[in-house]
Design an enzyme around this catalytic site. Structure first.
Site, PDB file in Angstrom:
ATOM      1  N   ASP A  78       3.983  35.032 -14.221  1.00 21.04           N
ATOM      2  CA  ASP A  78       5.454  35.175 -14.100  1.00 21.04           C
ATOM      3  C   ASP A  78       5.914  36.529 -14.645  1.00 21.04           C
ATOM      4  O   ASP A  78       6.755  37.209 -14.058  1.00 21.04           O
ATOM      5  CB  ASP A  78       6.178  34.067 -14.877  1.00 21.04           C
ATOM      6  CG  ASP A  78       5.721  32.672 -14.470  1.00 21.04           C
ATOM      7  OD1 ASP A  78       5.256  32.508 -13.328  1.00 21.04           O
ATOM      8  OD2 ASP A  78       5.830  31.752 -15.311  1.00 21.04           O
ATOM      9  N   GLY A 110      10.316  27.919 -17.066  1.00 23.76           N
ATOM     10  CA  GLY A 110      10.029  27.524 -15.681  1.00 23.76           C
ATOM     11  C   GLY A 110       9.671  28.800 -14.941  1.00 23.76           C
ATOM     12  O   GLY A 110      10.234  29.855 -15.251  1.00 23.76           O
ATOM     13  N   ASN A 165      11.232  32.303 -15.872  1.00 24.97           N
ATOM     14  CA  ASN A 165      10.483  33.218 -16.740  1.00 24.97           C
ATOM     15  C   ASN A 165      10.491  34.636 -16.156  1.00 24.97           C
ATOM     16  O   ASN A 165      10.685  35.618 -16.876  1.00 24.97           O
ATOM     17  CB  ASN A 165       9.020  32.768 -16.888  1.00 24.97           C
ATOM     18  CG  ASN A 165       8.897  31.362 -17.457  1.00 24.97           C
ATOM     19  OD1 ASN A 165       9.825  30.846 -18.051  1.00 24.97           O
ATOM     20  ND2 ASN A 165       7.742  30.738 -17.252  1.00 24.97           N
TER      21      ASN A 165
END
Ligand code: ADP
Length: 302
Positions: A256, A28, A32
């Site tokens: 991310d 997610g 992350n």
């Protein structure tokens, strides 16, 4: 440095060797970033704030946090709810995603304003995303934004990735309004140009940077896939080139992991351009591996 990332982690079912076999993982966007931060620098104390259920898979998810070097002590447990799930399907090498997340416990993460504020009190840096905002109903979103505003007034640094996901929002207008409310409580904004151009109609990365700076962010770093990264920091603009890669395998979690590279530089006052260069080296490794969480050797990207 103590970091608190806030949002939703989901169970992931990814294709395994046999067509009917799936491998369970957890991923997610904000999780992350927390995971990569913990891998990058063991001296950064990384915590995750979310809500999970009380069932077996919720316990497994918490264990995944701990295994990733992430503190789970602020995680809320909601009886009768469970975690969200997504399944990856592979067809002719193309990945598609199916989601079961409407009833996820994480949607209730802001229901206990006291727990939320307490978790933020323990942090120097609070990180959230447009997905964190999207999963909350309007009232909970208000509670969440107030808690961030309060934390910022108390001297915490607030970092935000707008991560625009129109499918999670009731309307485009609701999305763009809420994103700019998120920007208004943030010191650092980490947008991706392609998304911003689609939904805010920015002409170029500088227009994206200007919009987030006008909302109140002192640092804006605009990712742009394989194109150079543009930034605006205390009124000064700069560009950092992105190393060319011979092969891109899977861009999941590119942004991310990049964010983790930038945020890690806040420990020890690394100049922003150096942190961005490191973020590009990290994201470069991540897009050459499969899945959201790619094991990295922090020394290789120093
Ligand atoms: P997001 O995943 O948020 O859309 P981007 O696609 O802009 O983010 O990518 C984030 C970072 O990942 C980029 O700044 C770059 O460092 C790296 N990256 C992504 N795609 C490529 C690519 N094709 N070649 C090299 N680096 C890439």
């Amino acid at each position: 440095m103590r970091v608190l990332a806030i949002g939703e982690c989901m169970a992931e079912l990814a294709p395994a060797s046999e067509p009917s076999d799936y491998r369970l993982g957890f991923a997610g966007d904000t999780f992350n970033t927390a995971w990569y931060l913990a891998q990058l620098d063991p001296d950064i104390d990384v915590g995750y704030f979310t809500a999970v259920g009380t069932d077996a898979i919720s316990q497994q998810m918490r264990q995944a946090f701990v295994d990733g070097g992430i503190d789970d002590r602020h995680v809320i447990s909601v009886p009768d709810r469970t975690v969200g799930l997504y399944l990856i399907s592979l067809e002719n090498g193309e990945r598609s995603f199916s989601y079961w997340r409407n009833q996820a416990a994480a949607r209730l993460l802001a229901q206990d304003a006291v727990a939320l504020s307490k978790a933020m009190d323990d942090a120097d840096l609070v990180y959230f995303s447009g997905i964190t905002l999207a999963i909350l109903d309007p009232e909970a979103r208000g509670t969440f934004l107030s808690a961030l505003r309060k934390a910022r007034s108390a001297g915490k640094t607030i970092a935000f990735d707008p991560n625009l996901r129109p499918r999670l929002w009731a309307s485009e207008q609701q999305m763009t309004d809420a994103i700019m409310q998120g920007a208004a409580v943030s010191d650092i904004a980490l947008p991706s140009f392609e998304d911003e151009a689609s939904w805010f109609h920015d002409a170029d990365p500088d227009a994206t940077a200007d919009r987030y700076a006008a909302a109140g962010a002192t640092t804006v770093v605009v990712k742009n896939g394989g194109e150079p990264v543009r930034y605006l920091h205390d009124g000064n603009r700069g560009t950092v080139p992105v190393p060319t890669l011979s092969e891109v395998v899977d861009t999941t979690a590119a942004g991310d992991s990049f964010n983790a590279g930038v945020l890690a530089g806040l420990r020890g006052d690394v100049p922003l351009a150096h942190s961005i260069a490191r973020a590009c080296r990290l994201a470069g490794k991540v897009v050459q591996g499969k899945g959201a969480l790619v094991s990295i050797d922090p020394n290789e990207i120093k």
